[in-house]
Design a protein around this motif. Structure first.
Motif, mmCIF file in Angstrom:
data_model
loop_
_atom_site.group_PDB
_atom_site.id
_atom_site.type_symbol
_atom_site.label_atom_id
_atom_site.label_comp_id
_atom_site.label_asym_id
_atom_site.label_seq_id
_atom_site.Cartn_x
_atom_site.Cartn_y
_atom_site.Cartn_z
ATOM 1 N N THR A 5 -4.494 27.957 5.172
ATOM 2 C CA THR A 5 -4.849 29.162 4.438
ATOM 3 C C THR A 5 -6.288 29.526 4.758
ATOM 4 O O THR A 5 -7.201 28.724 4.536
ATOM 5 C CB THR A 5 -4.673 28.970 2.917
ATOM 6 N N TYR A 6 -6.462 30.718 5.300
ATOM 7 C CA TYR A 6 -7.775 31.276 5.610
ATOM 8 C C TYR A 6 -8.054 32.332 4.541
ATOM 9 O O TYR A 6 -7.246 33.252 4.357
ATOM 10 C CB TYR A 6 -7.772 31.959 6.973
ATOM 11 N N ILE A 7 -9.171 32.208 3.840
ATOM 12 C CA ILE A 7 -9.510 33.161 2.787
ATOM 13 C C ILE A 7 -10.740 33.951 3.225
ATOM 14 O O ILE A 7 -11.812 33.374 3.424
ATOM 15 C CB ILE A 7 -9.784 32.458 1.447
ATOM 16 N N GLU A 8 -10.541 35.254 3.377
ATOM 17 C CA GLU A 8 -11.662 36.114 3.752
ATOM 18 C C GLU A 8 -12.682 36.150 2.621
ATOM 19 O O GLU A 8 -12.375 35.828 1.468
ATOM 20 C CB GLU A 8 -11.169 37.537 4.022
ATOM 21 N N HIS A 9 -13.889 36.587 2.937
ATOM 22 C CA HIS A 9 -14.961 36.669 1.953
ATOM 23 C C HIS A 9 -14.555 37.554 0.768
ATOM 24 O O HIS A 9 -14.942 37.289 -0.370
ATOM 25 C CB HIS A 9 -16.248 37.192 2.602
ATOM 26 N N ASN A 10 -13.716 38.559 1.019
ATOM 27 C CA ASN A 10 -13.295 39.472 -0.054
ATOM 28 C C ASN A 10 -12.109 38.929 -0.861
ATOM 29 O O ASN A 10 -11.614 39.591 -1.762
ATOM 30 C CB ASN A 10 -12.950 40.855 0.502
ATOM 31 N N GLY A 11 -11.640 37.730 -0.519
ATOM 32 C CA GLY A 11 -10.552 37.094 -1.254
ATOM 33 C C GLY A 11 -9.173 37.241 -0.632
ATOM 34 O O GLY A 11 -8.214 36.610 -1.092
ATOM 35 N N THR A 12 -9.044 38.047 0.408
ATOM 36 C CA THR A 12 -7.754 38.216 1.079
ATOM 37 C C THR A 12 -7.337 36.898 1.729
ATOM 38 O O THR A 12 -8.111 36.292 2.466
ATOM 39 C CB THR A 12 -7.828 39.320 2.150
ATOM 40 N N LYS A 13 -6.107 36.465 1.441
ATOM 41 C CA LYS A 13 -5.602 35.201 1.976
ATOM 42 C C LYS A 13 -4.665 35.446 3.148
ATOM 43 O O LYS A 13 -3.873 36.382 3.140
ATOM 44 C CB LYS A 13 -4.844 34.430 0.900
ATOM 45 N N HIS A 14 -4.766 34.569 4.135
ATOM 46 C CA HIS A 14 -3.873 34.564 5.288
ATOM 47 C C HIS A 14 -3.306 33.148 5.386
ATOM 48 O O HIS A 14 -4.032 32.212 5.712
ATOM 49 C CB HIS A 14 -4.634 34.899 6.578
ATOM 50 N N GLU A 15 -2.025 32.986 5.095
ATOM 51 C CA GLU A 15 -1.364 31.689 5.233
ATOM 52 C C GLU A 15 -0.647 31.677 6.571
ATOM 53 O O GLU A 15 0.265 32.483 6.800
ATOM 54 C CB GLU A 15 -0.393 31.453 4.086
ATOM 55 N N ILE A 16 -1.060 30.778 7.433
ATOM 56 C CA ILE A 16 -0.581 30.789 8.815
ATOM 57 C C ILE A 16 -0.068 29.405 9.205
ATOM 58 O O ILE A 16 -0.707 28.393 8.916
ATOM 59 C CB ILE A 16 -1.721 31.231 9.767
ATOM 60 N N ASP A 17 1.074 29.389 9.868
ATOM 61 C CA ASP A 17 1.582 28.152 10.458
ATOM 62 C C ASP A 17 0.919 27.983 11.816
ATOM 63 O O ASP A 17 1.049 28.848 12.689
ATOM 64 C CB ASP A 17 3.101 28.211 10.619
#
Length: 107
Positions: A5-17
């Motif tokens: 899980t990569y969380i951008e500074h603005n809180g947007t989450k990217h869950e990536i395999d």
């Protein structure tokens, strides 16, 4: 695959395999996660893939080597405990669930 899980500074989450053998940086780059610039392509020659690792993961990652420590000196607001360069973290099945927070900017 390891879900990261990569969380951008603005809180947007990217869950990536991410496939084992790649780096955490390559997983972000290959999936268009904004905020991981990776200007040097993973050679540990810049600090533009800097992240803050979730505290519960700090002791579960391999330790930083001296080159990574040196490059982190150039990162934007590095944290001595949680800052890492994602190009230096190889993905393994043990990293399933890893969470990283991206800084406000990369320099």
């Amino acid at each position: 695959m390891a879900k990261i899980t990569y969380i951008e500074h603005n809180g947007t989450k990217h869950e990536i395999d991410v496939k084992p053998g790649l780096t955490v940086m390559e997983g972000a780059r290959d999936n268009g996660v904004p905020g991981i610039d990776a200007d040097c392509g993973g050679a540990c020659a810049c600090s533009t893939c800097h992240v803050y690792v979730a505290k519960e993961w700090v002791d579960r990652l391999p330790p930083k080597d001296s080159m990574e420590e040196d490059m982190l000196d150039f990162a934007y607001q590095p944290d001595p405990e949680t800052s890492r360069l994602t190009c230096q973290i190889k993905v393994t099945p043990d990293l399933d669930g890893l969470v990283v927070q991206l800084p406000e900017k990369q320099i």
